[in-house]
Design an enzyme around this catalytic site. Structure first.
Site, PDB file in Angstrom:
ATOM      1  N   CYS A  73       0.356  -1.299  -0.281  1.00 54.10           N
ATOM      2  CA  CYS A  73       0.014   0.014  -0.505  1.00 54.10           C
ATOM      3  C   CYS A  73       0.859   1.440  -0.277  1.00 54.10           C
ATOM      4  O   CYS A  73       1.679   1.228   1.126  1.00 54.10           O
ATOM      5  CB  CYS A  73      -1.016   0.219   1.070  1.00 54.10           C
ATOM      6  SG  CYS A  73      -2.383   2.153   1.371  1.00 54.10           S
ATOM      7  N   CYS A 183      -0.667   3.185  -6.588  1.00 58.04           N
ATOM      8  CA  CYS A 183      -1.878   3.079  -5.737  1.00 58.04           C
ATOM      9  C   CYS A 183      -1.869   1.403  -6.474  1.00 58.04           C
ATOM     10  O   CYS A 183      -2.152   1.548  -7.428  1.00 58.04           O
ATOM     11  CB  CYS A 183      -2.881   3.503  -5.790  1.00 58.04           C
ATOM     12  SG  CYS A 183      -4.880   3.207  -4.592  1.00 58.04           S
TER      13      CYS A 183
END
Ligand code: DGL
Length: 264
Positions: A73, A183
């Site tokens: 992440c 992302c």
């Protein structure tokens, strides 16, 4: 110790793009994955909230006796990682930015980063570019709607097409020839990004750099699992585990993982 699992986590299904690359490189490793689907998306939360969620997940990873954790992440890496990296008894790897690959392939030396609001606000890709090649120009494009939509299974419909078109459009008026997915959710919709960039951008999924970095750390620490059978993969979700499993099967065959519900 080398037989212990590797931990990988994200706010939801995004980090599975890292799991997928890691399994190609390290097929014998056992993997425990946590997707914090209950509190997704992280990208519009505060850094304090993300720090607290990250600590919850790392506590679980410690209980599972992992030998290493790879953070799948960017948002956690940009915010909580510098704080938590010394709080755990195992190596903790932050999500790769993909900048080494971008530096190699960009001929205009102009790279766009598509990421969550919080990752963009942190300028983490720009900082990395400055560190490795000050000649690189980094254009930052915040995509606040995408992670939440992808998480809810919008992978091809109008709900996701419109924002992607809007996020890519202004980039076509710049010198950028290379794009980084900042992302981990975004590679799920790579085809749409490509369609709206009309072949003007080469897309980089940093999951590949991340898998290589994980392999290097395992080698350095002599933690590579040398078994010759396929490693197991267990996916924990903090909400709607079945949906997580369905989305996971877009990347990984469903008979290669088990799904569990987790309350943190
Ligand atoms: N996939 C994560 C990232 O790389 C988080 C997205 C989100 O939850 O907003 O940033």
């Amino acid at each position: 110790m080398s037989k212990q699992p590797i931990g990988i986590f994200d706010s939801g299904i995004g980090g599975l793009t890292v799991v997928n690359k890691l399994r190609m490189l390290l097929p014998h490793e056992h993997i425990i994955y946590v997707g914090d689907t209950k509190r997704n998306p992280y990208g519009s939360r505060t850094p304090e909230e993300i720090l607290s969620y990250t600590r919850d997940i790392l506590r679980f990873m410690t209980q599972q006796q992992v030998k290493l954790v790879a953070i799948g992440c960017n948002t956690v890496t940009a915010t909580a990682y510098p704080i938590v990296r010394r709080e755990v008894p195992y190596p903790l790897i932050g999500m790769s930015r993909g900048m080494y690959t971008a530096q190699k392939i960009s001929t205009t030396k102009t790279v766009v980063v598509f990421a969550t609001e919080l990752t963009i606000a942190n300028h983490s890709h720009r900082k990395e570019a400055l560190r490795i090649d000050p000649q690189l120009t980094v254009i930052e494009q915040s995509c606040p709607l995408l992670a939440g939509l992808i998480e809810r299974g919008h992978l091809q419909d109008q709900a996701i097409i419109n924002p992607i078109r809007e996020y890519v459009k202004p980039i076509l008026n710049t010198m950028a020839d290379t794009a980084i997915f900042g992302c981990t959710h975004f590679p799920f919709v790579q085809e749409l990004f490509e369609a709206f960039s009309y072949d003007r951008l080469a897309f980089i999924d940093p999951a590949h750099e991340m898998a290589l970095e994980t392999l290097n750390v395992l080698k350095q620490k002599k933690l590579v699992n040398t078994d010759d059978k396929q490693g197991s993969l267990r996916l924990y979700f903090t909400a709607e585990a079945q949906r997580g499993g369905r989305l996971a099967s877009h990347l990984i065959p469903a008979n290669e993982f088990t799904i569990c519900q987790l309350s943190l």
